[in-house]
Design a protein around this motif. Structure first.
Motif, PDB file in Angstrom:
ATOM      1  N   LYS A 157       0.836  -1.204   0.000  1.00 34.75           N
ATOM      2  CA  LYS A 157       0.000   0.000   0.000  1.00 34.75           C
ATOM      3  C   LYS A 157       0.868   1.251   0.000  1.00 34.75           C
ATOM      4  O   LYS A 157       0.600   2.209  -0.724  1.00 34.75           O
ATOM      5  N   LYS A 158       1.949   1.245   0.805  1.00 33.73           N
ATOM      6  CA  LYS A 158       2.856   2.399   0.845  1.00 33.73           C
ATOM      7  C   LYS A 158       3.510   2.615  -0.516  1.00 33.73           C
ATOM      8  O   LYS A 158       3.640   3.751  -0.977  1.00 33.73           O
ATOM      9  N   LYS A 210       1.481   9.726  -5.030  1.00 36.69           N
ATOM     10  CA  LYS A 210       1.980  11.029  -4.573  1.00 36.69           C
ATOM     11  C   LYS A 210       2.988  11.600  -5.559  1.00 36.69           C
ATOM     12  O   LYS A 210       2.983  12.797  -5.839  1.00 36.69           O
ATOM     13  N   ALA A 237      -7.767  11.097  -6.308  1.00 38.58           N
ATOM     14  CA  ALA A 237      -6.841  11.185  -5.180  1.00 38.58           C
ATOM     15  C   ALA A 237      -6.395  12.629  -5.031  1.00 38.58           C
ATOM     16  O   ALA A 237      -6.406  13.394  -5.997  1.00 38.58           O
ATOM     17  N   ASP A 257       0.902   4.213  -2.666  1.00 36.03           N
ATOM     18  CA  ASP A 257       0.711   5.604  -2.239  1.00 36.03           C
ATOM     19  C   ASP A 257       1.859   6.488  -2.719  1.00 36.03           C
ATOM     20  O   ASP A 257       1.635   7.617  -3.174  1.00 36.03           O
TER      21      ASP A 257
END
Length: 132
Positions: free
Chosen positions: A67-68, A75, A92, A71
């Protein structure tokens, strides 16, 4: 893949249901270092429950890392902008903010609990520790 997950969930649910009744009926003992203890009424079930917990814990670690990674990619795609759009719809966004944190080390060093008990409060907590 969904049927395998559903099968694992139903197996785990069955183990949990069985354990709720069986493990609560343990025998009270005392350890060599004088701690209160309880002997599992069903050692096989206890070991199975602990194995399932360990497996879930490992899966959580792996999924959290994945998940990181996802993400971080999202980002990076947003960059200095605020929002990521897909076909014109917002999917997002990045919230940027600044926090002010309490410097607890400074407080502990300069305001010892012995001299300033009103600044501190005791809280009873418990944490489950699993031996691996």
């Amino acid at each position: 893949a969904a049927s395998v997950a559903e099968s694992l969930d139903s197996t785990l649910d069955a183990i949990i249901l069985q354990a709720k009744g069986a493990l609560l009926a343990g025998k009270a003992l005392q350890t060599e270092d004088n701690r209160k203890a309880v002997e599992a009424a069903d050692p096989i079930l206890a070991n199975e429950l602990l194995a399932q917990r360990s497996s879930i814990d490992e899966q959580i670690k792996i999924l959290t890392e994945k998940k990181k990674e996802i993400d971080d990619i999202i980002k990076a795609a947003i960059g200095e902008d605020d929002v990521l759009l897909v076909n014109g719809s917002e999917v997002a966004s990045v919230s940027r903010y600044r926090e002010t944190a309490l410097n607890s080390d400074f407080i502990k060093e300069n305001f010892p609990v012995v001299d300033f008990p009103e600044m501190f409060k005791r809280v009873d907590r418990s944490r489950l520790n699993i031996k691996r």
